[in-house]
Every structure is written in C-alpha cells, then in structure tokens.
Write a protein that holds these residues in place. Structure first.
Motif, PDB file in Angstrom:
ATOM      1  N   GLU A 125      -2.434 -10.740  25.583  1.00  0.00           N
ATOM      2  CA  GLU A 125      -2.027 -10.038  26.808  1.00  0.00           C
ATOM      3  C   GLU A 125      -3.176  -9.204  27.376  1.00  0.00           C
ATOM      4  OE1 GLU A 125       1.406  -7.826  25.702  1.00  0.00           O
ATOM      5  OE2 GLU A 125       2.679  -9.610  25.433  1.00  0.00           O
ATOM      6  N   GLU A 126      -3.970  -8.587  26.500  1.00  0.00           N
ATOM      7  CA  GLU A 126      -5.107  -7.785  26.959  1.00  0.00           C
ATOM      8  C   GLU A 126      -6.169  -8.681  27.597  1.00  0.00           C
ATOM      9  OE1 GLU A 126      -7.559  -4.846  28.041  1.00  0.00           O
ATOM     10  OE2 GLU A 126      -5.490  -4.631  27.303  1.00  0.00           O
ATOM     11  N   LYS A 149      -5.083  -9.447  31.035  1.00  0.00           N
ATOM     12  CA  LYS A 149      -5.309  -8.312  31.932  1.00  0.00           C
ATOM     13  C   LYS A 149      -6.754  -8.262  32.412  1.00  0.00           C
ATOM     14  CE  LYS A 149      -1.720  -5.346  29.885  1.00  0.00           C
ATOM     15  NZ  LYS A 149      -1.474  -4.110  29.098  1.00  0.00           N
TER      16      LYS A 149
END
Length: 344
Positions: free
Chosen positions: A210-211, A214
């Motif tokens: 998820e990072e 981003k």
C-alpha cells in the motif's frame, strides 16, 4: 553509443569453471565487435586452463586497464602469486586469487577505467551482509525476480523483513526496471512469506504494498508463491519481489533452465554475474556452458546503453506544460485474489 563498452571480468575461483566459461565465451569473434573485455586474473592460470581444455581463445597480457585495446581479449595480471590449479577443489589459494582479482577490479572501477563489471563464478559468502541496501535481481528472457533477503536461514527471514525494507527494495526494483531495462511503467508483484495469510502478510507485506502504491509505484500483492507461478501470473508483471532465496530461485531455475543472470541493483556501478557458481563438480572436464556468462556480458552492455538513453533527456528536462494524470486502469487486470483477500 557507437563506442565499444569496456567490460571488466573477474576470473572467479581458479579451481572452478570460471576461466573455461570466460575463454569459451570469446571463442566467438563477434563478441569483440560488441565490447572490449578486460579479464582480471592470472596469465599462467588462464594459460593452464586454456591448454587443459583445448580452448583456442587467444589473449594479450596487460599490466593496467589503460593498456586494454579494442578487438582483442585483454588479460590484466591482477594476481601476484602463482596459483596452483586443482580442478574441482576449492582451496585457500584459489579463494585468495578470486578475492585479489575482485579487489583490483574495484580499484579500477573507482578510477573509471572500464564501463561495466561482470563477476566470475565464486563460492557465495557464507556470512552475507544483512544490512546490504542493494537488491539482487535474477534475470532471464521470461522473468525478473528480486530477492528481498539473501542467503538467510529460513528461521531468520521473518525477523529480517519490515515495511521499510520492502518499500526501499521495491523502489530500487522499480527504478532499475525503468532505467536499466527501459520499462515505461513497471508493474511489480510482491509475494507473501507464508503459505497461509499470517501476521507478516497482514502487518508488514500488505502495508508495504500500500505504501508503494501511495508513492505511485504499481505494486500488487501479496501473492502466494506456489499459486502465483503455477498460474503463470509472472507473465503479467515486469518484476516479482520474493521474500527469500528459495522462494525466488526455485521458480527462476524452472523458468530459466538454460541460462540466467544476476544483477546487483541499487548501486552506482553496473555489476552482473552468472546465476551459477564455480561448479566444481564439472571443473576441468571441458563441458561447462558459457551461455550464462555471455548473457551476463550482454546484460551489462545493454544496461550501460539503456542508462545513457534514459539519463540524457533528463539532464535538460523540458518544463511540464500540462498536469499528468496517473493511469490506474491496469489495477483491474490483476484479478487473481491476493493472499489477504482469501482469508477475509
């Protein structure tokens, strides 16, 4: 772009197949049309190997890299002592000779006396650097697999992974795919650690993916390794990030049975090597296949030219005249369920 790339090649363990695959690689005269090789090793040892296996490749002995000339195989005398050859038997002297050649090659690298480095096959370091910031990528024409950890006991792998480490190495992978392989918008699959969704997947791997998303990196996963490769999902991605050696090496060897290359990404220098070691069991028999060594040279030369192509327009970038909108359409393509979705 038209100049011949200067390729430094270390001879590896002198009791293994290093000299055989190096000298056989340059039996093809077309290799010298592509690059200028500088073999870091020992002329006496190279001559012994050549005569023992009836290899016809000729070489010119030089004292320093500045003397290397195009159109010939240059052998730089980097080992001071005479090294007795005992085919198939690793010894302190053969290991010392491998390290001496590598040390001299590193000195010349710092002086920018060649363009790329191809390491000859050696016995892996039994005590790997756990804080190594680089990323080992295994390459073939079918798949690219990066290894998050290197040569760690299985019981230590879970303790060594973290969100930060996955993100850092995922970014290295992404940048290498763009710069070294000219993949415009790389897609990276991240494998799970466990065969079932567990703590590491929930608290470390999924948050790391998820990072990366981003940070505008197309990362997907975590995926179970067995289902991922059995379903040929690797064909949908530009790179696969594995958590540990066997998780990446076993499918890689199955997908690349003929040749493979390892690249050390995340460092300034371009450094490749074969995917096999010294192969002591066949040393001196004249049956070693030079294909992987050739591919390591091809890969290093291609990356050198790709970086020139990639870096040149970035030196004087044009100002943006419009706002870029990130394309998220590819997300819908990867319909195989992730590990964390199966156990919701």
């Amino acid at each position: 772009m038209d100049k011949k790339v200067r390729v430094a090649i270390t001879h590896g363990d002198t009791n293994g197949i290093g000299y055989e695959v190096i000298l056989r690689a340059f039996e093809d005269p077309m290799m010298l049309d592509m690059c200028t090789p500088i073999i870091y090793g020992s002329s006496k040892t190279a001559t012994f190997h050549r005569k023992a296996m009836g290899i016809e490749t000729q070489f010119t002995v030089i004292k320093n890299a500045e003397e290397a000339r195009d159109g010939r195989v240059n052998l730089l005398a980097a080992v001071a002592e005479d090294v007795p050859v005992e085919f198939g038997k690793p010894t302190e002297q053969s290991d010392r000779a491998a390290k001496a050649a590598m040390a001299r090659a590193k000195e010349d690298m710092m002086k920018h006396l060649y363009d790329v480095l191809v390491q000859g096959p050696v016995v892996p370091n039994p005590n790997p650097n756990r804080e190594d910031k680089s990323l080992t990528i295994m390459l073939s024409d079918r798949v690219r697999i990066g290894l998050l950890t290197n040569r760690l006991p299985i019981k230590e792998v879970a303790q060594s992974i973290s969100v930060e480490k996955i993100v850092d190495k995922g970014k290295i992978f992404y940048n290498s795919l763009k710069r070294d392989f000219r993949v415009n918008n790389p897609r990276i699959a991240v494998l799970s650690l466990n065969p079932q969704f567990g703590t590491e997947e929930e608290q470390i791997i999924a948050p790391a993916v998820e990072e990366l998303e981003k940070q505008n990196i197309q990362a997907f996963g975590p995926y179970y390794a067995e289902e991922f490769f059995a379903g040929n999902m690797h064909e949908e991605f530009d790179g696969v990030l594995a958590m540990y050696d066997d998780q990446g090496m076993l499918p890689f060897n199955a997908l690349a049975p003929e040749f493979g290359v390892k690249l050390k990404a995340g460092i300034t220098a371009i450094c490749t090597t074969t995917d096999h070691g010294p192969s002591f069991e066949i040393a001196g028999q004249g049956i070693a296949d030079p294909t992987s060594l050739r591919q390591a040279i091809y890969t290093a030369v291609d990356i050198y030219r790709h970086r020139i192509e990639y870096d040149e327009p970035l030196a004087n970038p044009l100002p943006k005249l419009y706002h870029e909108k990130r394309e998220d359409g590819d997300k819908a393509r990867f319909t195989m369920p992730r590990a964390k979705d199966i156990f919701k």
